[in-house]
Design an enzyme around this catalytic site. Sequence first.
Site, mmCIF file in Angstrom:
data_model
loop_
_atom_site.group_PDB
_atom_site.id
_atom_site.type_symbol
_atom_site.label_atom_id
_atom_site.label_comp_id
_atom_site.label_asym_id
_atom_site.label_seq_id
_atom_site.Cartn_x
_atom_site.Cartn_y
_atom_site.Cartn_z
ATOM 1 N N LYS A 1 0.852 -1.202 0.000
ATOM 2 C CA LYS A 1 0.000 0.000 0.000
ATOM 3 C C LYS A 1 0.882 1.245 0.000
ATOM 4 O O LYS A 1 1.793 1.368 0.827
ATOM 5 C CB LYS A 1 -0.893 0.023 1.243
ATOM 6 N N ASP B 1 -3.440 4.252 -2.142
ATOM 7 C CA ASP B 1 -4.379 4.725 -1.115
ATOM 8 C C ASP B 1 -4.389 6.261 -1.101
ATOM 9 O O ASP B 1 -3.841 6.879 -0.190
ATOM 10 C CB ASP B 1 -3.918 4.142 0.238
ATOM 11 N N LYS C 1 -7.388 8.044 -1.650
ATOM 12 C CA LYS C 1 -8.728 8.460 -1.177
ATOM 13 C C LYS C 1 -9.236 9.681 -1.942
ATOM 14 O O LYS C 1 -9.473 10.743 -1.368
ATOM 15 C CB LYS C 1 -8.711 8.769 0.331
ATOM 16 N N ASP D 1 -13.630 14.503 -4.909
ATOM 17 C CA ASP D 1 -13.707 15.756 -5.673
ATOM 18 C C ASP D 1 -14.948 15.661 -6.550
ATOM 19 O O ASP D 1 -15.752 14.729 -6.389
ATOM 20 C CB ASP D 1 -12.411 15.902 -6.511
ATOM 21 N N THR E 1 -11.819 6.379 10.599
ATOM 22 C CA THR E 1 -11.898 5.865 11.972
ATOM 23 C C THR E 1 -11.467 6.915 12.995
ATOM 24 O O THR E 1 -11.657 6.733 14.189
ATOM 25 C CB THR E 1 -11.049 4.597 12.155
ATOM 26 N N ARG F 1 3.583 -1.594 10.672
ATOM 27 C CA ARG F 1 4.736 -1.797 11.546
ATOM 28 C C ARG F 1 5.093 -3.237 11.900
ATOM 29 O O ARG F 1 6.288 -3.552 11.971
ATOM 30 C CB ARG F 1 4.574 -0.928 12.813
HETATM 31 O O1 C5P Z 1 1.608 0.208 11.299
HETATM 32 P P1 C5P Z 1 0.130 -0.108 11.204
HETATM 33 O O2 C5P Z 1 -0.152 -1.580 10.990
HETATM 34 O O3 C5P Z 1 -0.650 0.464 12.352
HETATM 35 O O4 C5P Z 1 -0.338 0.645 9.876
HETATM 36 C C1 C5P Z 1 -1.665 0.612 9.455
HETATM 37 C C2 C5P Z 1 -1.834 1.372 8.167
HETATM 38 O O5 C5P Z 1 -3.234 1.430 7.884
HETATM 39 C C3 C5P Z 1 -1.345 2.822 8.198
HETATM 40 O O6 C5P Z 1 -0.961 3.190 6.859
HETATM 41 C C4 C5P Z 1 -2.575 3.581 8.604
HETATM 42 O O7 C5P Z 1 -2.568 4.911 8.161
HETATM 43 C C5 C5P Z 1 -3.663 2.793 7.854
HETATM 44 N N1 C5P Z 1 -5.002 2.944 8.412
HETATM 45 C C6 C5P Z 1 -5.309 2.648 9.732
HETATM 46 N N2 C5P Z 1 -6.575 2.828 10.191
HETATM 47 C C7 C5P Z 1 -7.529 3.263 9.373
HETATM 48 C C8 C5P Z 1 -7.259 3.551 8.044
HETATM 49 C C9 C5P Z 1 -5.962 3.379 7.584
HETATM 50 O O8 C5P Z 1 -4.437 2.219 10.481
HETATM 51 N N3 C5P Z 1 -8.748 3.376 9.823
#
Ligand code: C5P
Length: 235
Positions: free
Chosen positions: A33, A60, A62, A65, A119, A210
């Site tokens: 992503k 991603d 999003k 417009d 979220t 992560r």
């Molecule tokens: O490191 P981690 O697993 O927390 O990363 C999750 C990814 O998903 C990040 O790019 C974060 O911005 C994205 N994301 C999220 N929650 C959401 C929408 C997107 O963690 N509701």
Amino acid sequence: MNNSHIIVSLDYAEEKPALELVTQLDPNKCRLKVGKELFTHAGPRFIEKLTDKDFDVFLDLKFHDIPNTVARACSAAADLGVWMLNVHASGGRAMMQSAREAIDKSSHQPLLIAVTILTSLSDQDLIELGITSSVEDQVLRLAELTKSAGLDGIVCSAQEVSRLRMHMGQNFKLITPGIRPAGYASDDQKRVMTPAEAISAGSDYLVIGRPVTQSENPLQALLDIEAEINVPEGG
Ligand code: C5P
């Protein structure tokens, strides 16, 4: 063929560390992503580098417009050869239908999904926006609108998956972030699910950052997550 459920989130500011990670991954074991930060720094050529390495890319960005602008942005993303891209469902039916038509006319056709309610927003935030429904109800309303506009699925929190799966049917893709393998710290994620829990609740793809990107051995971390998903229930 890639039948992985895992989308590794490349949350990097620059191309170099992102590519260092990517060289350690296997395009048959995950997808990638790329979001606004990395795309704004590294641009479309970076996406092509990933697709040249045979990775499926979820762009991603999003889009949100007027219909014509979103349609043209979606065509541009499809021309880049991405595997999946997204728009904001709150852009409305006409915007989503224009995006759908643009993708259908492209020579390469990525999955087209929508974001419902971010979220980061609470019921109180929705009231400030003039929306009196709860977040939960508004997510469902926008998921239904997304489906009726002909899109392929939505991004949603793992906690919402079972309810959405029940309402939206089997063919609607549910993509979930907020995933943490058993025993891994939740970081700044407030409500997490394990990969196995999210898949058994009905998630199609897991966005994982992560736990893979910060691992000493990212490919092994991926394989461990895959193994965790594939353990039969109760096994
Ligand atoms: O490191 P981690 O697993 O927390 O990363 C999750 C990814 O998903 C990040 O790019 C974060 O911005 C994205 N994301 C999220 N929650 C959401 C929408 C997107 O963690 N509701």
